[in-house]
Design a protein around this motif. Structure first.
Motif, PDB file in Angstrom:
ATOM      1  N   ASP A  27       0.771  -0.910  -0.121  1.00 43.75           N
ATOM      2  CA  ASP A  27      -0.205  -0.004   0.088  1.00 43.75           C
ATOM      3  C   ASP A  27       0.900   1.364   0.155  1.00 43.75           C
ATOM      4  O   ASP A  27       1.966   1.070   0.704  1.00 43.75           O
ATOM      5  CB  ASP A  27      -0.991  -0.079   1.353  1.00 43.75           C
ATOM      6  CG  ASP A  27      -1.676   1.059   1.192  1.00 43.75           C
ATOM      7  OD1 ASP A  27      -2.738   1.260   0.611  1.00 43.75           O
ATOM      8  OD2 ASP A  27      -1.355   2.149   1.972  1.00 43.75           O
ATOM      9  N   ALA A  28       0.497   2.403  -0.732  1.00 45.63           N
ATOM     10  CA  ALA A  28       1.191   3.463  -0.770  1.00 45.63           C
ATOM     11  C   ALA A  28       1.604   4.222   0.523  1.00 45.63           C
ATOM     12  O   ALA A  28       2.785   4.749   0.707  1.00 45.63           O
ATOM     13  CB  ALA A  28       0.574   4.512  -1.608  1.00 45.63           C
ATOM     14  N   GLU A  29       0.627   4.064   1.421  1.00 46.65           N
ATOM     15  CA  GLU A  29       1.238   4.618   2.769  1.00 46.65           C
ATOM     16  C   GLU A  29       1.993   3.701   3.548  1.00 46.65           C
ATOM     17  O   GLU A  29       2.941   4.418   4.255  1.00 46.65           O
ATOM     18  CB  GLU A  29      -0.289   4.931   3.818  1.00 46.65           C
ATOM     19  CG  GLU A  29      -1.334   5.750   3.278  1.00 46.65           C
ATOM     20  CD  GLU A  29      -2.438   5.777   4.208  1.00 46.65           C
ATOM     21  OE1 GLU A  29      -2.202   5.262   5.319  1.00 46.65           O
ATOM     22  OE2 GLU A  29      -3.214   6.326   3.824  1.00 46.65           O
ATOM     23  N   VAL A  30       2.038   2.405   3.492  1.00 47.38           N
ATOM     24  CA  VAL A  30       2.942   1.706   4.168  1.00 47.38           C
ATOM     25  C   VAL A  30       4.231   1.922   3.216  1.00 47.38           C
ATOM     26  O   VAL A  30       5.583   2.126   3.955  1.00 47.38           O
ATOM     27  CB  VAL A  30       2.737   0.116   3.906  1.00 47.38           C
ATOM     28  CG1 VAL A  30       3.782  -0.685   4.370  1.00 47.38           C
ATOM     29  CG2 VAL A  30       1.239   0.113   4.621  1.00 47.38           C
ATOM     30  N   PHE A  31       4.377   1.946   2.067  1.00 41.37           N
ATOM     31  CA  PHE A  31       5.596   2.385   1.191  1.00 41.37           C
ATOM     32  C   PHE A  31       6.248   3.721   1.757  1.00 41.37           C
ATOM     33  O   PHE A  31       7.178   3.810   1.820  1.00 41.37           O
ATOM     34  CB  PHE A  31       5.421   2.538  -0.400  1.00 41.37           C
ATOM     35  CG  PHE A  31       6.197   2.789  -1.242  1.00 41.37           C
ATOM     36  CD1 PHE A  31       7.305   1.719  -1.517  1.00 41.37           C
ATOM     37  CD2 PHE A  31       6.834   4.151  -1.710  1.00 41.37           C
ATOM     38  CE1 PHE A  31       8.139   2.243  -2.592  1.00 41.37           C
ATOM     39  CE2 PHE A  31       7.557   4.475  -2.315  1.00 41.37           C
ATOM     40  CZ  PHE A  31       8.541   3.425  -2.908  1.00 41.37           C
ATOM     41  N   ALA A  32       5.311   4.683   1.807  1.00 44.98           N
ATOM     42  CA  ALA A  32       5.787   5.928   2.480  1.00 44.98           C
ATOM     43  C   ALA A  32       6.464   6.074   3.610  1.00 44.98           C
ATOM     44  O   ALA A  32       7.453   6.550   3.878  1.00 44.98           O
ATOM     45  CB  ALA A  32       4.729   6.929   2.351  1.00 44.98           C
ATOM     46  N   GLY A  33       6.028   5.070   4.633  1.00 46.76           N
ATOM     47  CA  GLY A  33       6.569   4.909   5.887  1.00 46.76           C
ATOM     48  C   GLY A  33       7.760   4.145   5.843  1.00 46.76           C
ATOM     49  O   GLY A  33       8.748   4.611   6.601  1.00 46.76           O
ATOM     50  N   ALA A  34       8.179   3.316   4.976  1.00 40.90           N
ATOM     51  CA  ALA A  34       9.683   3.081   4.742  1.00 40.90           C
ATOM     52  C   ALA A  34       9.811   1.986   3.673  1.00 40.90           C
ATOM     53  O   ALA A  34       9.257   1.170   3.350  1.00 40.90           O
ATOM     54  CB  ALA A  34      10.117   1.874   6.086  1.00 40.90           C
ATOM     55  N   HIS A  35      10.773   2.278   2.709  1.00 40.86           N
ATOM     56  CA  HIS A  35      10.928   1.674   1.603  1.00 40.86           C
ATOM     57  C   HIS A  35      12.266   1.506   1.064  1.00 40.86           C
ATOM     58  O   HIS A  35      13.120   2.340   1.448  1.00 40.86           O
ATOM     59  CB  HIS A  35      10.013   2.180   0.313  1.00 40.86           C
ATOM     60  CG  HIS A  35      10.332   3.515  -0.006  1.00 40.86           C
ATOM     61  ND1 HIS A  35       9.634   4.735   0.502  1.00 40.86           N
ATOM     62  CD2 HIS A  35      10.973   3.928  -0.822  1.00 40.86           C
ATOM     63  CE1 HIS A  35      10.113   5.952   0.153  1.00 40.86           C
ATOM     64  NE2 HIS A  35      11.175   5.495  -0.834  1.00 40.86           N
ATOM     65  N   ILE A  36      12.673   0.702   0.229  1.00 40.01           N
ATOM     66  CA  ILE A  36      14.146   0.598  -0.130  1.00 40.01           C
ATOM     67  C   ILE A  36      14.158   1.475  -1.127  1.00 40.01           C
ATOM     68  O   ILE A  36      13.585   1.965  -2.107  1.00 40.01           O
ATOM     69  CB  ILE A  36      14.319  -0.941  -0.651  1.00 40.01           C
ATOM     70  CG1 ILE A  36      14.163  -1.973   0.387  1.00 40.01           C
ATOM     71  CG2 ILE A  36      15.479  -1.002  -1.465  1.00 40.01           C
ATOM     72  CD1 ILE A  36      14.078  -3.506  -0.093  1.00 40.01           C
ATOM     73  N   PRO A  37      15.565   2.327  -0.939  1.00 39.06           N
ATOM     74  CA  PRO A  37      15.744   3.314  -1.841  1.00 39.06           C
ATOM     75  C   PRO A  37      15.940   2.866  -3.207  1.00 39.06           C
ATOM     76  O   PRO A  37      16.537   1.786  -3.542  1.00 39.06           O
ATOM     77  CB  PRO A  37      17.371   3.866  -1.276  1.00 39.06           C
ATOM     78  CG  PRO A  37      17.392   3.448   0.159  1.00 39.06           C
ATOM     79  CD  PRO A  37      16.500   2.133   0.164  1.00 39.06           C
ATOM     80  N   GLY A  38      15.486   3.541  -3.952  1.00 34.86           N
ATOM     81  CA  GLY A  38      15.436   3.018  -5.602  1.00 34.86           C
ATOM     82  C   GLY A  38      14.341   2.202  -6.057  1.00 34.86           C
ATOM     83  O   GLY A  38      14.095   1.965  -7.232  1.00 34.86           O
ATOM     84  N   SER A  39      13.280   1.781  -5.119  1.00 31.25           N
ATOM     85  CA  SER A  39      12.505   0.871  -5.438  1.00 31.25           C
ATOM     86  C   SER A  39      11.162   1.723  -5.874  1.00 31.25           C
ATOM     87  O   SER A  39      10.911   2.901  -5.694  1.00 31.25           O
ATOM     88  CB  SER A  39      11.789   0.040  -4.078  1.00 31.25           C
ATOM     89  OG  SER A  39      11.454   0.878  -3.007  1.00 31.25           O
ATOM     90  N   TRP A  40      10.298   1.131  -6.780  1.00 30.00           N
ATOM     91  CA  TRP A  40       9.237   1.524  -7.420  1.00 30.00           C
ATOM     92  C   TRP A  40       8.032   1.059  -6.718  1.00 30.00           C
ATOM     93  O   TRP A  40       7.863  -0.054  -6.289  1.00 30.00           O
ATOM     94  CB  TRP A  40       9.179   1.108  -8.718  1.00 30.00           C
ATOM     95  CG  TRP A  40      10.180   1.682  -9.490  1.00 30.00           C
ATOM     96  CD1 TRP A  40      11.503   1.125 -10.134  1.00 30.00           C
ATOM     97  CD2 TRP A  40      10.060   2.679 -10.597  1.00 30.00           C
ATOM     98  NE1 TRP A  40      12.110   1.733 -10.975  1.00 30.00           N
ATOM     99  CE2 TRP A  40      11.185   2.569 -11.351  1.00 30.00           C
ATOM    100  CE3 TRP A  40       8.953   3.411 -11.020  1.00 30.00           C
ATOM    101  CZ2 TRP A  40      11.443   3.604 -12.401  1.00 30.00           C
ATOM    102  CZ3 TRP A  40       9.277   4.541 -11.845  1.00 30.00           C
ATOM    103  CH2 TRP A  40      10.492   4.472 -12.585  1.00 30.00           C
ATOM    104  N   SER A  41       7.182   1.879  -6.015  1.00 31.57           N
ATOM    105  CA  SER A  41       5.844   1.605  -5.734  1.00 31.57           C
ATOM    106  C   SER A  41       4.713   1.516  -6.652  1.00 31.57           C
ATOM    107  O   SER A  41       4.510   2.121  -7.322  1.00 31.57           O
ATOM    108  CB  SER A  41       5.331   2.702  -4.724  1.00 31.57           C
ATOM    109  OG  SER A  41       4.140   2.515  -4.225  1.00 31.57           O
ATOM    110  N   ALA A  42       3.925   0.363  -6.595  1.00 33.33           N
ATOM    111  CA  ALA A  42       2.918   0.036  -7.525  1.00 33.33           C
ATOM    112  C   ALA A  42       2.071  -1.066  -6.896  1.00 33.33           C
ATOM    113  O   ALA A  42       2.459  -2.303  -6.828  1.00 33.33           O
ATOM    114  CB  ALA A  42       3.222  -0.373  -8.760  1.00 33.33           C
TER     115      ALA A  42
END
Length: 129
Positions: A27-42
């Motif tokens: 989910d976009a909110e979960v992605f915003a909370g912490a994601h791997i640098p350079g990863s694509w959210s979809a």
């Protein structure tokens, strides 16, 4: 479809050399909370749209003619399977997963990005915020 798993070190090396693309179906909110640098959210529903839009930046990255492996970075096997199935439908079969996703990345001490509104920060495993 049996999808191979890669290690955090293999993912980091692939991102550094641009030999792979990290796709995060959470989910976009979960992605915003912490994601791997350079990863694509979809998320899967967004991924369907992006895989059909030749003007989309993710579409361009995936179909640029340069053979790249895709690593699905999901929290659960179900999330990974859904994204992998969508990628397979459009002919992208060189796909792997990072078991335990961002949690595995963080446990290895690697930094994550956080983005809330217009603000973005990189946080390492030892940071408290």
């Amino acid at each position: 479809m049996d999808v191979p798993a890669i290690t955090v070190a293999e993912l980091a090396r692939g991102l550094e050399t641009r030999a792979l693309i990290a796709l995060d179906p959470r989910d976009a909110e979960v992605f915003a909370g912490a994601h791997i640098p350079g990863s694509w959210s979809a998320t899967p529903s967004v991924l369907v749209r992006r895989l059909r839009d030749s003007d989309d930046a993710l579409f361009a990255a995936l179909f640029s003619g340069r053979a790249r492996r895709v690593c699905v970075v999901a929290d659960t096997d179900e999330e990974a399977a859904a994204a992998t199935a969508l990628l397979a439908e459009v002919g992208l079969t060189d796909v792997a997963t990072l078991r335990d996703g961002v949690r595995a990345w963080r446990r290895s001490g690697r930094p994550v990005n956080r983005a809330f509104g217009p603000h973005r920060e990189t946080v390492t495993a030892g940071d408290s915020h």
